[in-house]
Design a protein around this motif. Sequence first.
Motif, PDB file in Angstrom:
ATOM      1  N   LEU A 103      -0.064   3.456  -4.350  1.00 55.40           N
ATOM      2  CA  LEU A 103      -1.287   2.670  -4.571  1.00 55.40           C
ATOM      3  C   LEU A 103      -1.684   2.773  -6.029  1.00 55.40           C
ATOM      4  O   LEU A 103      -1.839   3.874  -6.564  1.00 55.40           O
ATOM      5  CB  LEU A 103      -2.427   3.186  -3.688  1.00 55.40           C
ATOM      6  N   ILE A 149      -1.689  -5.086  -1.041  1.00 55.13           N
ATOM      7  CA  ILE A 149      -1.255  -4.215   0.045  1.00 55.13           C
ATOM      8  C   ILE A 149      -1.061  -5.001   1.339  1.00 55.13           C
ATOM      9  O   ILE A 149      -0.156  -4.709   2.135  1.00 55.13           O
ATOM     10  CB  ILE A 149      -2.274  -3.058   0.248  1.00 55.13           C
ATOM     11  N   THR A 200      -6.239   1.160   2.806  1.00 56.85           N
ATOM     12  CA  THR A 200      -4.798   0.995   3.004  1.00 56.85           C
ATOM     13  C   THR A 200      -4.371   1.406   4.402  1.00 56.85           C
ATOM     14  O   THR A 200      -3.571   0.711   5.056  1.00 56.85           O
ATOM     15  CB  THR A 200      -4.035   1.831   1.962  1.00 56.85           C
TER      16      THR A 200
END
Length: 321
Positions: A250, A258, A311
């Motif tokens: 990330l 993402i 995420t």
Amino acid sequence: MAAGGRASGRPAKKKGPTKGTGGQVRRGLEGRGATPPAEMRHWYKDKARAERVAREERGGGGRRPAATRQRRSEDAPEYIGGRNPVLEALLAGVPASALYVAQRIDNDDRVRDAIKTATERGIALLESSRDKLDRLTDGAVHQGLVLQIPAYDYAHPSELVELAQDAAEPPLIVALDGVTDPRNLGAIARSATAFGAHGLLIPSRRSAGVTGGAWKTSAGTLANLRVARAANLTAALREYRDAGLFVIGLDGEGRTDIGDVDLLTEPLVIVVGSEGKGLSRLVREHCDVVARIPMRAAAESLNAGVAAGVTLYEVARHRRR
């Protein structure tokens, strides 16, 4: 007078008398008066403070100043302070060895429930002064309740994959790269537990560990989530890739959103970098994909805990399809 004059042509100058000291030497030899008492000397407060610290280290009361505190060893116990965090940790089954209760504490439901739960679990109850509780928590807010927990027993990185295999699920591991705030580790642990991750991986150096602050922020979820520690993070990531896991880093400078990554249903390691520096160069080189969380241009970067939560939610959403 062609030959009878002086060689220099002018009379020789006589050396005059040496100037005196004006009495400076005499005054310097005079006495300076009576010696002032200790409390009037400029260093007295510093000396008194040092003596007080020495007494405290030998077992006296009072909180040690920050400059004299020594770093706890890895085998030393950790402490959680605060009524809500202590009660949540006890109800979550966090391993604990003692519950410290302040003398003459103002009872409320949280205090009574904490004492009852600790008693039912066989945890020692110790009545202590508030000064001692201040020392145990390094001056943090404890509200008269402090829970002592043993040093964390870290797992081996391979154990996290074995946990996923035992559950017959594709592995989902969260690795932390340069995350040094225990509160971020605790927040990430909460998100990891909520969205079905099988564990956290942290490096043994320059990283937050499972401390009292991490336990407190995790609200007890660290009791149900394994944390592994690796001597070398990049080597551990390389071993995960050799075992068939994909590594997604990330970073705000990533080129792929993402949500558009097509590996989210595969065995995964999600690497979260530090807020200031992001992913380190070596870790970035070991990622299969470097992804970003899309945000409006005016928004600031997310902290590590929030980024991990967003995420992990996206991964869980893809896996539910």
